[in-house]
Design a protein around this motif. Structure first.
Motif, PDB file in Angstrom:
ATOM      1  N   TYR A 149      39.057  18.954  80.516  1.00  0.00           N
ATOM      2  CA  TYR A 149      38.822  20.273  81.099  1.00  0.00           C
ATOM      3  C   TYR A 149      37.313  20.476  81.014  1.00  0.00           C
ATOM      4  CZ  TYR A 149      39.848  24.920  82.784  1.00  0.00           C
ATOM      5  OH  TYR A 149      39.922  26.040  83.580  1.00  0.00           O
ATOM      6  N   PRO A 150      36.576  20.136  82.078  1.00  0.00           N
ATOM      7  CA  PRO A 150      35.108  20.017  81.993  1.00  0.00           C
ATOM      8  C   PRO A 150      34.369  21.329  82.240  1.00  0.00           C
ATOM      9  CG  PRO A 150      35.888  19.159  84.087  1.00  0.00           C
ATOM     10  CD  PRO A 150      37.104  19.621  83.340  1.00  0.00           C
ATOM     11  N   LEU A 151      34.417  22.208  81.255  1.00  0.00           N
ATOM     12  CA  LEU A 151      33.662  23.452  81.345  1.00  0.00           C
ATOM     13  C   LEU A 151      32.161  23.156  81.314  1.00  0.00           C
ATOM     14  CD1 LEU A 151      35.690  25.807  78.970  1.00  0.00           C
ATOM     15  CD2 LEU A 151      35.404  26.076  81.440  1.00  0.00           C
ATOM     16  N   VAL A 152      31.440  23.850  82.169  1.00  0.00           N
ATOM     17  CA  VAL A 152      29.990  23.697  82.216  1.00  0.00           C
ATOM     18  C   VAL A 152      29.329  24.456  81.076  1.00  0.00           C
ATOM     19  CG1 VAL A 152      27.943  24.135  83.624  1.00  0.00           C
ATOM     20  CG2 VAL A 152      30.057  23.351  84.702  1.00  0.00           C
ATOM     21  N   SER A 153      29.927  25.582  80.690  1.00  0.00           N
ATOM     22  CA  SER A 153      29.415  26.404  79.596  1.00  0.00           C
ATOM     23  C   SER A 153      30.606  27.042  78.892  1.00  0.00           C
ATOM     24  CB  SER A 153      28.459  27.481  80.131  1.00  0.00           C
ATOM     25  OG  SER A 153      29.107  28.276  81.106  1.00  0.00           O
ATOM     26  N   PRO A 154      30.434  27.524  77.671  1.00  0.00           N
ATOM     27  CA  PRO A 154      31.573  28.124  76.953  1.00  0.00           C
ATOM     28  C   PRO A 154      32.134  29.336  77.689  1.00  0.00           C
ATOM     29  CG  PRO A 154      29.766  27.647  75.452  1.00  0.00           C
ATOM     30  CD  PRO A 154      29.225  27.441  76.832  1.00  0.00           C
ATOM     31  N   GLY A 155      33.449  29.488  77.595  1.00  0.00           N
ATOM     32  CA  GLY A 155      34.120  30.621  78.214  1.00  0.00           C
ATOM     33  C   GLY A 155      34.668  30.271  79.581  1.00  0.00           C
ATOM     34  N   GLU A 156      35.891  30.740  79.863  1.00  0.00           N
ATOM     35  CA  GLU A 156      36.504  30.512  81.172  1.00  0.00           C
ATOM     36  C   GLU A 156      36.901  31.842  81.797  1.00  0.00           C
ATOM     37  OE1 GLU A 156      36.562  29.310  83.815  1.00  0.00           O
ATOM     38  OE2 GLU A 156      37.818  27.495  83.811  1.00  0.00           O
ATOM     39  N   ARG A 157      36.759  31.939  83.135  1.00  0.00           N
ATOM     40  CA  ARG A 157      36.992  33.184  83.867  1.00  0.00           C
ATOM     41  C   ARG A 157      38.135  33.074  84.870  1.00  0.00           C
ATOM     42  NH1 ARG A 157      31.372  33.109  86.663  1.00  0.00           N
ATOM     43  NH2 ARG A 157      31.906  30.889  86.658  1.00  0.00           N
ATOM     44  N   PHE A 158      38.472  31.866  85.304  1.00  0.00           N
ATOM     45  CA  PHE A 158      39.476  31.626  86.337  1.00  0.00           C
ATOM     46  C   PHE A 158      39.825  30.149  86.276  1.00  0.00           C
ATOM     47  CE2 PHE A 158      40.039  30.554  91.023  1.00  0.00           C
ATOM     48  CZ  PHE A 158      41.297  31.104  91.144  1.00  0.00           C
ATOM     49  N   PRO A 159      41.120  29.811  86.175  1.00  0.00           N
ATOM     50  CA  PRO A 159      42.327  30.585  86.449  1.00  0.00           C
ATOM     51  C   PRO A 159      42.912  31.349  85.262  1.00  0.00           C
ATOM     52  CG  PRO A 159      42.898  28.297  86.102  1.00  0.00           C
ATOM     53  CD  PRO A 159      41.406  28.380  85.980  1.00  0.00           C
ATOM     54  N   PHE A 160      42.179  31.463  84.189  1.00  0.00           N
ATOM     55  CA  PHE A 160      42.596  32.300  83.066  1.00  0.00           C
ATOM     56  C   PHE A 160      41.323  32.849  82.441  1.00  0.00           C
ATOM     57  CE2 PHE A 160      42.420  27.837  81.769  1.00  0.00           C
ATOM     58  CZ  PHE A 160      41.492  27.870  80.742  1.00  0.00           C
ATOM     59  N   ARG A 161      41.458  33.928  81.694  1.00  0.00           N
ATOM     60  CA  ARG A 161      40.304  34.518  81.031  1.00  0.00           C
ATOM     61  C   ARG A 161      40.351  34.161  79.552  1.00  0.00           C
ATOM     62  NH1 ARG A 161      38.711  39.282  78.410  1.00  0.00           N
ATOM     63  NH2 ARG A 161      36.539  39.841  78.833  1.00  0.00           N
ATOM     64  N   ALA A 162      39.361  33.400  79.098  1.00  0.00           N
ATOM     65  CA  ALA A 162      39.300  32.977  77.699  1.00  0.00           C
ATOM     66  C   ALA A 162      37.832  32.830  77.306  1.00  0.00           C
ATOM     67  CB  ALA A 162      40.038  31.653  77.496  1.00  0.00           C
ATOM     68  N   PRO A 163      37.214  33.929  76.828  1.00  0.00           N
ATOM     69  CA  PRO A 163      35.793  33.861  76.460  1.00  0.00           C
ATOM     70  C   PRO A 163      35.495  32.813  75.398  1.00  0.00           C
ATOM     71  CG  PRO A 163      36.556  36.142  76.532  1.00  0.00           C
ATOM     72  CD  PRO A 163      37.767  35.282  76.644  1.00  0.00           C
ATOM     73  N   GLU A 164      36.521  32.469  74.604  1.00  0.00           N
ATOM     74  CA  GLU A 164      36.305  31.519  73.511  1.00  0.00           C
ATOM     75  C   GLU A 164      36.522  30.066  73.934  1.00  0.00           C
ATOM     76  OE1 GLU A 164      40.719  32.315  73.612  1.00  0.00           O
ATOM     77  OE2 GLU A 164      38.853  33.363  74.091  1.00  0.00           O
ATOM     78  N   ALA A 165      36.909  29.824  75.176  1.00  0.00           N
ATOM     79  CA  ALA A 165      37.249  28.471  75.620  1.00  0.00           C
ATOM     80  C   ALA A 165      36.026  27.561  75.606  1.00  0.00           C
ATOM     81  CB  ALA A 165      37.857  28.512  77.014  1.00  0.00           C
ATOM     82  N   THR A 166      36.256  26.304  75.254  1.00  0.00           N
ATOM     83  CA  THR A 166      35.224  25.274  75.318  1.00  0.00           C
ATOM     84  C   THR A 166      35.810  24.056  76.027  1.00  0.00           C
ATOM     85  OG1 THR A 166      35.873  24.465  73.127  1.00  0.00           O
ATOM     86  CG2 THR A 166      34.027  26.007  73.226  1.00  0.00           C
ATOM     87  N   GLY A 167      34.950  23.279  76.653  1.00  0.00           N
ATOM     88  CA  GLY A 167      35.415  22.084  77.329  1.00  0.00           C
ATOM     89  C   GLY A 167      35.930  21.053  76.348  1.00  0.00           C
TER      90      GLY A 167
END
Length: 489
Positions: free
Chosen positions: A319-337
């Motif tokens: 799950y290749p997040l560019v920066s911490p936190g996800e906004r879509f398809p779910f909201r998770a400010p604490e998410a990390t790649g």
């Protein structure tokens, strides 16, 4: 009717540059120009000097007009900017603060206060930043969105804002009004917020001083624009209900068209409003091609794509997040790649990241399906990621549905189309855009490849659910929704 003999100007105020395109009604590009921009990043802080936008526009517009046929009339122009970028100005429209860029994160506490009033805003949206700016610079000033400042210089008068940029400042697109009760509860000063009009509304015309600076003929109509994401959607031609545009750049943005708003109680999906009153739902993920640059800053993408083709699917899942936190398809400010498994070498890691973006894109579409969004129209790929033929086909296979690749996908093209629509005053924006948009390629999914990616996709969905980021009901629908019939969206 759109003037067939005129040129139409689109202006895109980006993060790294200002781009200007001069195009005809049939999509022929007559000229283009760009000028670089620089900003200041420090932790959650990201700002730019708004005076540089005007200087860059003057350079870019002169370059775009420099190759125009002699005597070509300019029918009009519209301006798009980065969504959520705002600053404070005085009564004449002169900036008195730096511009807080779209991803500036200094207003998190103000965003929490706004949510307490019932407004579904995110931490980096314009309304929290407006409150933060007032706290820093005091009352008695005016809020301007990024294009508002440029339109002020072009016409000589501070304009009303377009409703597309006003969305993230709290504007209620359904009622077409500011939420006065909530704003009063937040203590928003009187006269801070501008009047608002629909995109495509005539705001004025190029004044003599602006004509001298930009080369744009005096008297050229200036039309209200939209955000850069909506501009890219117009440039993709995805404006018929059920159509979607997937913009893959540093991050991933999906924008679609619908007759009615797509309701999402979590606020992950939000709705812009088209000039004709229909709706443009969408969302922005923090997954994207930026992950490739972070892992392989010196790589040749074409060479890596060729090597990655041996790993379909990769043994690892990302799950290749560019920066911490996800906004879509779910909201998770604490998410990390994360990466599940151990890619054997750089080529397999590259493949893992490419596929991970495709899986995230598939999950976005599954979430839209979960919300009841219409998905029965064509899907278009745009953005920098769409320059990779291999990745385009890979994404098509993962999604299990056809995808179109336009020749020209710049947001500036979308603004040229919006200007032509606004000046003509008749017909539908979709008709004008489809005349300007030229589809280069249509890709078909390969059913055996789509089936091959089902297991790793399910593994990723399980991992997101186990981490508590993806709701169980969404995960269930993602695992059970069929993707094996290329004819089904």
């Amino acid at each position: 009717m759109v003037d067939e003999g005129a040129g139409w100007l689109g202006v895109d105020l980006g993060t790294q540059s200002v781009r200007v395109l001069l195009v005809t009604a049939d999509g022929t590009v007559l000229g283009s120009g760009s000028a670089p921009l620089a900003g200041r990043r420090e932790g959650v802080r990201h700002e730019q000097d708004p005076e540089r936008w005007w200087e860059a526009l003057c350079t870019a517009s002169r370059a775009a007009l420099g190759s125009a046929p002699p005597g070509l009339p300019i029918g009009g122009l519209a301006v798009c900017g980065t969504s959520g970028t705002v600053l404070l100005t005085d009564g004449s429209g002169r900036p008195v603060s730096p511009a807080l860029m779209y991803d500036d994160g200094r207003a998190a506490s103000e965003a929490a206060r706004a949510r307490d009033t019932g407004l579904a805003v995110q931490d980096t949206w314009a309304l929290p930043k407006a409150l933060w700016l007032v706290g820093e610079y005091g009352p008695g000033l005016r809020l301007a969105h990024q294009p508002d400042l440029i339109v002020t210089r072009l016409t000589g008068e501070p304009p009303p804002a377009d409703s597309s940029h006003a969305l993230k400042t709290g504007y209620d697109l359904g009622r077409e009004a500011w939420p006065e009760a909530a704003l009063a509860q937040l203590g928003v000063p009187d006269r801070l917020l501008p009047d608002v009009v629909r995109p495509g509304t005539r705001l004025g015309e190029i004044c003599a001083q602006a004509a001298e600076a930009t080369g744009i003929p005096a008297g050229t109509p200036v039309l209200a624009g939209m955000t850069d994401g909506c501009a890219a959607q117009i440039a993709s031609g995805a404006l018929r209900p059920g159509s979607w545009n997937s913009v893959l750049g540093t991050t991933l943005v999906l924008k679609g068209a619908a007759r009615d708003p797509v309701r999402d109680p979590t606020g992950v999906v939000y709705n812009h409003r088209a000039p004709d009153g229909t709706w443009l739902p969408g969302g922005a993920s923090s997954v994207g091609a930026g992950a490739l640059a972070a892992h392989f800053p010196e790589a040749d993408p074409a060479v890596m794509d060729e090597r990655a083709a041996a790993f379909e699917p990769s043994r690892a899942v990302a799950y290749p997040l560019v920066s911490p936190g996800e906004r879509f398809p779910f909201r998770a400010p604490e998410a990390t790649g994360f990466v599940l498994g151990d890619p054997g070498d750089d080529a397999e890691l590259w493949a893992t990241l490419l596929q991970g973006v495709g899986f995230a894109e598939r999950l976005c579409l599954d979430y839209l399906h979960h919300l009841g969004a219409p998905l029965d129209g064509p899907l278009t790929f745009t953005g920098g990621g769409a320059r990779s033929p291999y990745w385009n086909q890979l994404r098509t296979d993962i999604l299990g549905r056809p995808a179109r690749i336009p020749e020209q996908t710049e947001p500036a093209l979308g603004m040229a189309a919006l200007a032509a629509y606004g000046v003509s005053g008749a017909g539908a924006l979709a008709d004008v855009a489809e005349r300007m948009v030229r589809v280069r390629t249509v890709l078909e999914p390969r059913a055996e490849r789509t089936a091959r990616f089902s297991e790793p996709y399910a593994r990723l969905v399980d991992a997101l659910e186990e981490r508590g980021w993806l709701p169980a009901s969404v995960a269930h629908d993602a695992r059970t929704r069929p993707h094996l019939d290329p004819g089904k969206p």
